[in-house]
Design a protein around this motif. Structure first.
Motif, short mmCIF file in Angstrom:
data_model
loop_
_atom_site.label_atom_id
_atom_site.label_comp_id
_atom_site.label_asym_id
_atom_site.label_seq_id
_atom_site.Cartn_x
_atom_site.Cartn_y
_atom_site.Cartn_z
N VAL A 1 21.91 3.63 29.22
CA VAL A 1 21.24 2.77 30.19
C VAL A 1 20.70 3.58 31.37
CG1 VAL A 1 22.64 0.79 29.55
CG2 VAL A 1 23.37 2.21 31.47
N SER A 2 21.36 4.68 31.74
CA SER A 2 20.86 5.50 32.85
C SER A 2 19.51 6.10 32.50
CB SER A 2 21.87 6.60 33.18
OG SER A 2 21.34 7.49 34.15
N ALA A 3 19.41 6.71 31.33
CA ALA A 3 18.14 7.31 30.92
C ALA A 3 17.05 6.25 30.81
CB ALA A 3 18.32 8.03 29.58
N SER A 4 17.38 5.10 30.23
CA SER A 4 16.38 4.05 30.03
C SER A 4 15.88 3.50 31.36
CB SER A 4 16.97 2.91 29.18
OG SER A 4 17.39 3.39 27.91
N LEU A 5 16.79 3.25 32.28
CA LEU A 5 16.38 2.71 33.58
C LEU A 5 15.57 3.72 34.38
CD1 LEU A 5 19.49 0.66 34.72
CD2 LEU A 5 17.25 -0.20 34.05
N ALA B 1 10.56 -6.89 32.58
CA ALA B 1 11.63 -7.75 32.08
C ALA B 1 12.54 -6.88 31.21
CB ALA B 1 11.07 -8.91 31.26
N LEU B 2 13.84 -7.12 31.31
CA LEU B 2 14.81 -6.35 30.52
C LEU B 2 15.56 -7.28 29.58
CD1 LEU B 2 16.60 -3.85 32.94
CD2 LEU B 2 15.22 -3.30 30.95
N GLN B 3 15.65 -6.91 28.32
CA GLN B 3 16.45 -7.64 27.35
C GLN B 3 17.63 -6.76 26.94
OE1 GLN B 3 16.14 -10.64 26.23
NE2 GLN B 3 17.42 -10.78 24.41
N LEU B 4 18.85 -7.27 27.18
CA LEU B 4 20.05 -6.55 26.78
C LEU B 4 20.58 -7.17 25.51
CD1 LEU B 4 21.85 -6.35 30.27
CD2 LEU B 4 20.05 -4.88 29.34
N ASN B 5 20.49 -6.45 24.40
CA ASN B 5 20.96 -6.97 23.12
C ASN B 5 22.45 -6.72 22.99
OD1 ASN B 5 18.89 -8.30 21.89
ND2 ASN B 5 18.89 -7.02 20.07
N ASP B 6 23.23 -7.77 23.09
CA ASP B 6 24.69 -7.70 23.11
C ASP B 6 25.14 -7.14 24.47
OD1 ASP B 6 27.40 -7.80 22.28
OD2 ASP B 6 26.79 -7.40 20.23
N THR B 7 26.44 -6.88 24.60
CA THR B 7 26.96 -6.43 25.89
C THR B 7 26.96 -4.91 26.03
OG1 THR B 7 29.22 -6.48 25.00
CG2 THR B 7 28.44 -8.44 26.17
N HIS B 8 26.59 -4.17 24.98
CA HIS B 8 26.62 -2.70 25.08
C HIS B 8 25.77 -2.15 26.23
CE1 HIS B 8 27.04 -3.57 20.57
NE2 HIS B 8 28.26 -3.31 21.01
N PRO B 9 24.58 -2.71 26.50
CA PRO B 9 23.78 -2.17 27.62
C PRO B 9 24.12 -2.79 28.97
CG PRO B 9 22.40 -3.11 25.84
CD PRO B 9 23.77 -3.62 25.68
N ILE C 1 37.31 -4.19 32.71
CA ILE C 1 36.08 -4.89 33.09
C ILE C 1 35.64 -5.78 31.95
CG2 ILE C 1 33.71 -4.64 33.89
CD1 ILE C 1 35.84 -3.59 35.83
N ARG C 2 35.40 -7.04 32.25
CA ARG C 2 34.90 -7.98 31.24
C ARG C 2 33.38 -7.90 31.25
NH1 ARG C 2 38.77 -12.41 33.93
NH2 ARG C 2 40.61 -12.19 32.60
N MET C 3 32.85 -7.16 30.30
CA MET C 3 31.41 -6.91 30.30
C MET C 3 30.60 -8.17 30.06
SD MET C 3 31.52 -3.82 31.11
CE MET C 3 29.82 -3.31 31.01
N ALA C 4 31.15 -9.10 29.29
CA ALA C 4 30.43 -10.35 29.07
C ALA C 4 30.32 -11.14 30.36
CB ALA C 4 31.13 -11.18 27.99
N ASN C 5 31.41 -11.21 31.12
CA ASN C 5 31.37 -11.91 32.41
C ASN C 5 30.38 -11.25 33.35
OD1 ASN C 5 33.45 -13.31 31.22
ND2 ASN C 5 34.86 -13.14 32.95
#
Length: 945
Positions: free
Chosen positions: A486-490, A512-520, A564-568
């Motif tokens: 995510v650092s490189a992408s941002l 616009a940013l699309q995060l596919n699943d919670t990994h990003p 850390i609850r990444m989904a939350n």
């Protein structure tokens, strides 16, 4: 997990420093570009691709103030009287060497014919009249075409050189667009020469294609054109196709820069793209041309396509979904860019030895990847560890992070072409490399070993997909991998924004940013505790001091060790949370994120997943593709899958039935050959092929399938021989990989092989029943052949006319709405019944047939009694979380219904046609259009032809 869309207005950006230098400048000193480089960048669209020019490039005035007036008009009736069948274009411009060639080149590139031309000189100026027709020899009269031609001529003549005046028609009224001269002297001649050498697209006739392939054999692969094998021919072929991709790719990126639309940046840690070659030539529309060219050289396209390995960039459904969505983004002309990681090893290669799964590294990059372009100049530092120090700043103090480790993210770009469009977008993958600074420090101190260790440590970050996180080191590596991504992408996203904009208030309007699943999800944050504190304080004002609910909704999970609850985190910081099917969204609202839904109901939506028909019909099933186009009378369904509904009116047509059955039989023959080559098992093409291809998991219920096969085998064994003649023959095919640490899943694979060994070698059964496991299942093999969120696997089978046997969950609910329950075989508990059944626990009754087949496994009928004990224990009444016993009777009834339908081949074929005809809703094109309109707020940006 659901896709998350990020609200960019909430992004905290540290120390934005704006570079207001224009992207292109004609000043020799600006932007570190040489004059010739600046000219090349600014004029790239003008000469070779004049057909797509619709407006002048955004350029900045340079120092020269010399003004040259140029005008292009459509001639009056008097001008055209000498050649009434042609359209006269009257051009007034300053005379210069090479201008006539430029003008005629414009007409040529636009596909126009110059019938005759006249020239009149007026001092330093001239008046040239060109009498032009279209490619059919007809006069050009529609206003839109005339306007495009005039603009293309102005762009080419001026080329950034001076003022331009465009006169509309013969009235003399128009709009003036003025530009200052370049003042670059003979650099102009150099540029003219360069574009004179590259003034048209690569051609796709057989001779040109053959020349290109042989050129790459000799100069790219470095083999003699008189001696090269299939793999070397594939490499040359791939580079030849890539050349054509790059042409469209450059045009698309220049077009996006000029139009400056809002873009969608698609972040996913997984992509399973399949073979690039087959998909690329089909989307480019040149598959048949390449097949003909190769045939004349003594090669078969299909054989060369088999030389390509799958890019090991994903695991399962998420990866295939991401690949489908990227294909749709390109096809629908959306300004998009995908980001991922360039795994060196990716998902493991599955090897079956004595029925047991073994994992081996998949060295998919060993022989290079001809589709990627390494961007060694596109690198970003990603920093880890270190300390925070205090320093003086503007009379006060501030905290500064001093990292201990720095890794470079290097971009590898893969062009993704759309179908039926020039648009070709980018899938950018990051590879981790050691920082030059770290290496130099090690070399300078003579610590060469440390330099090597640094390199390996850095490269490990992007080496493998999903490092095993059962250990602390594994958890740390997985966290570093996600942060690196995510650092490189941002950094790349922000750099691209700053290239064209100087005010960060515009950021949400352009990105616009699309995060596919919670990994990003780490893309959201800099300081998690601050976000959580502010959120909890606001939440207290809404719900009061309900500590149980506050604890459930907190981003930070308190305990002996905080987590850390990444989904939350994703829900708190995103403006939209998308379920991937209707029933999945309801599950999120009512159970998984009930507290959040009650707080923010407006955030929760759903967009049913889909798959791309280009990959899963056109590439994987070309004979069926041709049949569909024949009966629909068009290939437009390849871009608009809803048109498949037109097959419904032919569902009972005898001629279509005959052709449909022939296509299916040929495909079954191909699969039978593959099975025999792979396993040595011969199967009958007259049998029903019963296929379950999914990642091996308890909730996917492959165990239920195997227990059903055991029941079928047991019934056949206990039949009289005469009764066996009434049995519908079946070939049961199972495929999928188990996670390396998932023991129950691995035991399911072993059980499948143990049962297959028994059945396939039993003469009493013969061709009535066969069981085959497909090892190392991947996208390329697919091309040959209550917990379920969406079920895209079912969609792929549906699109190919397969009949579905399924439970009513995930996207199956919506499939039922489209094709009707009468065209499916449904079984099992409904979603709302599942919690009630689980509560019954030990009181739940299971059928005798289920108890019998489980007992056969437990008692060693298929061997390995001790090994399968824990597997049998997992479906005992008190442990049967996935309700295999409860659903078993219903499952057998659905299988019996399938047998009855198969016996009536006319009914079976009609159901097959109606299944495909109802699959239009499940195209990823529809999914992406819904995201674009309702979530991302982006519009198509089509690159002109």
């Amino acid at each position: 997990m659901s896709p998350i869309t990020l609200p960019l207005s909430q992004l905290k950006l540290l120390s934005p420093s704006f570079n207001t230098t224009p992207l292109f400048s004609f000043s020799a000193s600006s932007n570190n570009l040489s004059p010739i480089s600046a000219l090349y960048n600014a004029s790239h669209f003008n000469f070779r691709r004049l057909a797509s020019t619709s407006e002048p490039l955004p350029v900045t005035p340079a120092a020269s103030t010399t003004t040259i007036n140029t005008s292009v008009t459509v001639g009056t009736d008097d001008d055209q009287s000498d050649s009434c069948a042609a359209t006269a274009f009257v051009i007034h411009a300053r005379s210069r060497i090479g201008l006539l060639q430029i003008i005629t080149r414009v007409f040529k590139v636009l596909g126009l014919r110059v019938e005759k031309a006249t020239v009149e000189f007026e001092g330093d100026y001239f008046k040239k009249t060109f009498y032009v027709t279209d490619s059919h020899g007809n006069r050009i009269e529609d206003a839109e075409s005339l306007d495009k031609i005039k603009k293309a001529l102005i762009e080419a003549i001026e080329g950034g050189d001076g003022a331009a005046e465009v006169k509309m028609g013969s009235t003399g009224r128009g709009v003036a667009v003025r530009r200052a001269g370049l003042g670059l002297g003979d650099e102009r001649a150099k540029v003219d020469r360069m574009f004179g050498l590259m003034d048209q697209f690569l051609k796709n006739d057989p001779i040109t294609l053959q020349n290109d392939i042989l050129r790459h054999v000799e100069y790219t692969v470095a083999r003699s054109r008189f001696s090269f094998d299939d793999f070397e021919a594939y490499q040359a072929l791939a580079h030849s196709v890539r050349d054509r991709l790059i042409e469209r790719w450059h045009d698309t990126q220049v077009h996006f820069k000029r139009k400056d639309p809002k873009r969608i940046y698609f972040l996913s840690l997984e992509y399973l793209m399949g073979r690039f070659l087959s998909n690329s030539v089909i989307n480019l529309g040149i598959r048949d041309q390449y097949a003909d060219a190769l045939s004349q050289l003594g090669f078969e396209f299909e054989v060369l396509a088999e030389q390509e390995g799958d890019a090991a960039l994903g695991n399962g459904g998420l990866a295939r979904l991401s690949a489908c969505q990227i294909d749709s983004l390109a096809t629908l002309d959306y300004p998009a860019l995908g980001y991922g990681l360039r795994y060196q090893y990716g998902l493991y290669r599955q090897v079956i030895l004595d029925g047991y799964q073994h994992e081996q590294p998949y060295y998919w990059l060993n022989f290079g990847n001809p589709w990627e372009i390494e961007r060694i100049h596109v690198t970003y530092p990603v920093k880890f560890y270190g300390t925070v120090e205090e320093e003086d700043f503007n009379g006060g103090k501030r905290q500064v992070w001093v990292p201990k480790e720095t890794v470079e993210a290097v971009a590898y770009d893969n062009p993704i072409p759309g179908y039926g469009t020039r648009n070709t977008i980018t899938l950018r993958l990051w590879a981790a490399k050691p920082s030059d600074q770290n290496d130099m420090e090690s070399y300078n101190t003579g610590d060469y070993i440390d330099a090597v260790v640094n390199r390996r440590t850095a490269e490990t970050i992007s080496s493998i997909l999903y490092p095993d996180d059962r250990s602390h080191q594994g958890k740390e590596l997985r966290l570093k991998q996600q942060y690196f991504f995510v650092s490189a992408s941002l950094q790349d996203i922000i750099r691209r924004f700053k290239d064209a904009h100087s005010n960060f208030d515009d950021f949400p309007e352009k990105v616009a940013l699309q995060l596919n699943d919670t990994h990003p999800s780490l893309a959201i944050v800099e300081i998690i505790y601050d976000i959580n504190f502010n959120f909890i304080e606001k939440l207290k004002k809404r719900i009061g001091l309900d500590y149980d609910r506050l604890s459930r909704m907190s981003i930070v999970e308190e305990g002996a060790a905080k987590s850390i609850r990444m989904a939350n985190l994703s829900i708190v910081c995103s403006h939209t949370v998308n379920g991937v099917s209707k029933i999945h969204a309801e599950l999120l609202k009512t159970r998984v994120f009930k507290d959040f839904y009650e707080l923010w109901p407006h955030k929760f939506h759903y967009k049913t997943n889909g798959v791309t028909q280009r990959r899963w019909i056109v590439v994987s099933n070309p004979s069926l593709c041709a049949l569909i186009s024949k009966w629909l009378g068009t290939e437009a369904w390849i871009r608009n899958l809803d048109l498949l509904a037109g097959l419904q009116e032919y569902a009972t047509n005898a001629d279509l039935h005959q052709e449909w059955k022939m296509v299916r039989k040929v495909n079954k023959m191909r699969l039978a050959e593959y099975i025999e080559t792979m396993s040595g098992v011969k199967v009958s093409v007259d049998a029903m092929f019963d296929v379950q291809i999914k990642r091996i998991h308890e909730y996917k219920r492959q165990f239920l399938n195997i227990l059903g096969i055991i029941h079928r085998y047991d019934c056949i064994k206990n039949m009289e021989k005469n009764d066996r003649r009434n049995v519908v023959p079946r070939v049961c095919i199972i495929g999928g990989k188990a996670a390396p640490g998932y023991e129950i899943a691995k035991k399911i694979i072993k059980l499948c092989h143990a049962v297959a060994e028994k059945i396939n070698n039993d003469p009493d059964v013969d061709d009535l029943l066969k069981l085959v496991f497909i090892p190392d299942y991947n996208v390329s093999v697919a091309d040959t052949a209550g917990h379920e969120a969406s079920g895209t696997g079912s969609m792929k089978f549906l699109m190919n006319g397969c009949l579905l046997l399924a439970t009513a969950d995930g996207s199956t609910i919506e499939i039922i709405e489209e094709i009707g329950a009468d065209n499916m075989f449904l079984f099992g508990a409904k979603v709302n019944e599942v919690p009630v059944l689980r509560e019954k626990g030990p009181a739940l009754k299971v059928p005798l047939q289920f108890a019998r087949v489980v007992r056969m496994v437990r008692n060693g009928y298929f061997g390995f009694e001790d090994y399968f004990k824990s597997l049998c224990d997992s479906v005992e009444v008190s442990n049967d979380f996935y309700l295999l016993g409860s659903d078993f009777e219903s499952y057998l009834e659905a299988q019996a219904a399938a047998d009855m339908a198969f016996v009536d081949q006319e009914k079976w074929t009609q159901m097959s046609i109606l299944s495909m005809a109802g699959s239009g809703r499940f195209s990823s094109d529809r999914t992406i259009e819904e995201y674009a309109e309702k979530t991302w707020g982006i519009e198509p940006c089509r690159c002109p032809f």
